[in-house]
Design a protein around this motif. Structure first.
Motif, PDB file in Angstrom:
ATOM      1  N   UNK A 501       0.827  -1.205   0.000  1.00 35.43           N
ATOM      2  CA  UNK A 501       0.000   0.000   0.000  1.00 35.43           C
ATOM      3  C   UNK A 501       0.862   1.257   0.000  1.00 35.43           C
ATOM      4  N   UNK A 502       1.869   1.301   0.857  1.00 35.18           N
ATOM      5  CA  UNK A 502       2.694   2.503   0.968  1.00 35.18           C
ATOM      6  C   UNK A 502       3.459   2.802  -0.312  1.00 35.18           C
ATOM      7  N   UNK A 503       3.774   1.767  -1.092  1.00 35.27           N
ATOM      8  CA  UNK A 503       4.601   1.967  -2.273  1.00 35.27           C
ATOM      9  C   UNK A 503       3.819   2.007  -3.583  1.00 35.27           C
ATOM     10  N   UNK A 504       2.518   1.776  -3.527  1.00 35.07           N
ATOM     11  CA  UNK A 504       1.709   1.854  -4.747  1.00 35.07           C
ATOM     12  C   UNK A 504       1.521   3.323  -5.122  1.00 35.07           C
ATOM     13  N   UNK A 505       2.051   3.730  -6.253  1.00 33.89           N
ATOM     14  CA  UNK A 505       1.991   5.130  -6.674  1.00 33.89           C
ATOM     15  C   UNK A 505       0.642   5.400  -7.338  1.00 33.89           C
ATOM     16  N   UNK A 506      -0.403   5.347  -6.508  1.00 34.44           N
ATOM     17  CA  UNK A 506      -1.775   5.522  -6.954  1.00 34.44           C
ATOM     18  C   UNK A 506      -2.482   6.463  -5.995  1.00 34.44           C
ATOM     19  N   UNK A 507      -3.642   6.951  -6.378  1.00 35.44           N
ATOM     20  CA  UNK A 507      -4.454   7.747  -5.460  1.00 35.44           C
ATOM     21  C   UNK A 507      -4.909   6.862  -4.308  1.00 35.44           C
ATOM     22  N   UNK A 508      -4.862   7.414  -3.089  1.00 36.52           N
ATOM     23  CA  UNK A 508      -5.171   6.615  -1.901  1.00 36.52           C
ATOM     24  C   UNK A 508      -6.141   7.389  -1.015  1.00 36.52           C
ATOM     25  N   UNK A 509      -7.344   6.851  -0.875  1.00 39.00           N
ATOM     26  CA  UNK A 509      -8.341   7.511  -0.061  1.00 39.00           C
ATOM     27  C   UNK A 509      -9.682   6.822  -0.160  1.00 39.00           C
ATOM     28  N   UNK A 510     -10.707   7.377   0.486  1.00 39.08           N
ATOM     29  CA  UNK A 510     -12.044   6.778   0.466  1.00 39.08           C
ATOM     30  C   UNK A 510     -12.736   6.966  -0.877  1.00 39.08           C
ATOM     31  N   UNK A 511     -13.859   6.300  -1.038  1.00 38.24           N
ATOM     32  CA  UNK A 511     -14.720   6.295  -2.226  1.00 38.24           C
ATOM     33  C   UNK A 511     -14.314   5.184  -3.174  1.00 38.24           C
ATOM     34  N   UNK A 512     -15.067   5.056  -4.259  1.00 41.36           N
ATOM     35  CA  UNK A 512     -14.815   4.025  -5.269  1.00 41.36           C
ATOM     36  C   UNK A 512     -15.496   4.456  -6.567  1.00 41.36           C
ATOM     37  N   UNK A 513     -15.261   3.700  -7.638  1.00 41.87           N
ATOM     38  CA  UNK A 513     -15.890   3.998  -8.910  1.00 41.87           C
ATOM     39  C   UNK A 513     -15.293   5.182  -9.641  1.00 41.87           C
TER      40      UNK A 513
END
Length: 576
Positions: A501-513
């Motif tokens: 998780x810490x190293x995935x260079x993606x947006x990280x936060x609540x919500x989906x879709x």
């Protein structure tokens, strides 16, 4: 893709979006810190998911209203209509331990347009403010969170733009010693998760962002709001099929408001409702269960949502207990289990209870659900919008339901349009390519699934196509439909989950879709205070949930593979 992803705590997702519905929590440790209220995280949180984190514009409006109209030791929440405010007042009075507990409602309106030119940018906006003792802020916040009927941040922003000068002038008249740029209200507190915290200062950066957003093509003439809502209802009806009429599609200010409205409608149209519990079938999103627990006679919770659970429910019904309704998700969030809706529908016909299905995760472009329930509900905030910049929901009546006539009569008399006009305009624009985006996300998700299936670090993958309940999903999948964009994974070792998780260079936060891939440690974020309890239902504390986006598949797989490789390197080092 990686260059545009913010890793700054508290940054809105997407970046530089004034009305973003997600917020960056870039590490596992930051997510825990947020849940524990640690200053190093909380003090950086300037935005968040709107039903949990009160938007800065709503905070600012609340502070102005409190300075003008609040009595000693009063706080406020703001709602779009008097009827919603009354529901909040009733909730506070029913749940409070204060005797007495004075709760009052105050209504305000902004100016109506004076002529046709003004009608292109001016609306007569109405708000209803609930004042209550400050000790009851938590109760009022519960209503805001569970029912999802609070004002939108765009409505608050509009009302401030129209009324700030008047409200500020009124404060100066009432309190001559108060300076215009007076800083934070004395009622402010550490975090809007627990209280309003606001300033009378205007925010030049936010105002500039709003100007750019509205000036360069993202906002339409507000006279088109009525047409936008008509188009949204038609778009949803067309996607659902079965000759669904747009008149049977009802818009709401959030997905949770749609669920709340459906539950309220059933409570108010069913004889003996006060004596009958509802059923929550399957492990749901947290506030669905809260609604069923806190309004009505209570709830029977069948958290596994599997065939054995349905056997247990059938025995309960055979034993003579009458239930009011059954609420379920299709499939569930975050475990992606699919209930046997066809069997549930047969039980409903035999034992006379209403069925409400939340199709947010599976969505109407993939699934053919309406014939097997009385009402479908959906969070349009999610894949229908995709842009993560507007809150909305819908509920749709099944014309073939035996309850259709009484539901329709109830709504003809009681439905209120709580969906703010500017939000409707944004949602209409966002949703024009809803079905094509959904299909692309389906394809990307299958490729991500294959990547995770080949990873030795992962213990379990939750996705409809690899679930034990796949047959129930397949029974209602549309021709050309897919399995959706939501996926959850559990690593064999906690340290591997954290490293990934810490190293995935993606947006990280609540919500989906969202149109972009969005990742979160779901149990930590949604159930931090009850991790042992949710583990009993199969929600592991180390579960990582991914909402797969529209990025080019090769880029997305590369980012995920890099994070997996780093976790594997760490595991190899630890083992040696």
């Amino acid at each position: 893709m990686p260059q545009s992803v913010s890793q700054d705590i508290g940054a809105p997702i997407p970046n530089n979006t004034p009305h973003a519905v997600s917020v960056t929590l870039p590490t596992w440790e930051a997510t825990v810190g947020y849940e524990e209220g640690q200053d190093w995280v909380v003090n950086k949180m300037h935005s968040g998911y709107p039903r949990f984190f009160i938007h800065s514009k709503i905070q600012e409006l609340a502070a102005l209203i409190e300075l003008n109209y609040a009595r000693d030791d009063e706080k406020t929440f703001i709602f779009p209509t008097y009827n919603v405010a009354k529901r909040c007042r009733e909730f506070i009075k029913n749940k409070t331990k204060l005797t007495p507990c004075p709760v009052r409602i105050f209504q305000l309106s902004s100016p109506a347009p004076k002529n046709e030119d003004e009608a292109s940018f001016r609306i007569e906006a109405n708000i209803a403010v609930v004042f209550f003792p400050s000790s009851e802020f938590g109760l009022a916040k519960n209503y805001w969170q569970h029912a999802g009927e609070g004002i939108s941040s765009r409505l608050a922003e509009y009302f401030l733009n129209e009324m700030r000068d008047k409200l500020t002038a009124d404060i100066k008249d009432k309190r001559p010693g108060l300076k215009r740029n007076s800083g934070r209200s004395s009622r402010s507190s550490r975090s809007s998760r627990s209280s309003h915290s606001s300033t009378l200062n205007s925010n030049p950066t936010a105002e500039f962002s709003t100007f750019v957003e509205e000036r360069f093509g993202r906002n339409l003439d507000v006279r088109f709001a009525k047409e936008a809502k008509k188009l949204l209802k038609q778009r949803l009806a067309t996607s659902i099929e079965h000759n669904t009429s747009p008149d049977d599609v009802y818009l709401a200010p959030s997905g949770m408001a749609a669920i709340f409205a459906a539950h309220q409608m059933i409570l108010n149209t069913t004889e003996g409702a006060s004596e009958q519990k509802s059923v929550c079938f399957g492990f749901p999103y947290v506030d669905t269960l809260n609604i069923l627990r806190k309004w009505g006679a209570g709830v029977h919770f069948y958290g596994f949502g599997d065939d054995e659970s349905l056997d247990e429910l059938e025995k309960r019904l055979e034993g003579g207990e009458k239930i009011l309704s059954l609420f379920c998700e299709f499939p569930s969030n975050p475990l992606l289990k699919t209930p046997d809706l066809i069997r549930i529908h047969k039980l409903s016909a035999k034992y006379d209870f209403a069925i409400v299905v939340d199709d947010t995760v599976g969505n109407s472009s993939n699934l053919d659900i309406l014939p097997y329930c009385d009402i479908t509900v959906s969070s349009l905030t999610k894949i229908f919008s995709g842009d993560s910049n507007v809150m909305a929901g819908s509920y749709v009546l099944n014309k073939q339901s035996p309850r259709y006539k009484i539901f329709k009569e109830y709504l003809n008399e009681n439905y209120e349009d709580l969906f703010w006009d500017q939000d409707a305009i944004f949602l209409e624009r966002n949703s024009r390519d809803y079905e094509s985006r959904s299909k692309e996300m389906n394809k990307n998700s299958l490729k991500v699934l294959k990547l995770f299936q080949d990873c030795p670090l992962i213990d379990r993958i939750y996705y409809p196509s690899v679930s034990e309940s796949k047959k129930h999903f397949d029974a209602l999948i549309k021709p050309g439909g897919g399995y959706g964009a939501l996926m959850s994974i559990v690593f064999k070792e906690e340290a591997d989950a954290v490293c990934f998780f810490n190293n995935a260079n993606l947006s990280k936060g609540p919500s989906l879709g969202t149109n972009f891939t969005l990742v979160c440690p779901y149990a930590i974020l949604a159930h931090f205070q009850e991790l042992d309890e949710v583990a009993n239902w199969g929600v592991d504390k180390n579960l990582v949930r991914l909402s797969i986006g529209l990025e080019p598949a090769a880029e997305l797989l590369g980012v995920l593979q890099e994070a997996l490789d780093l976790a594997k390197e760490q595991r190899d080092f630890a083992d040696n």
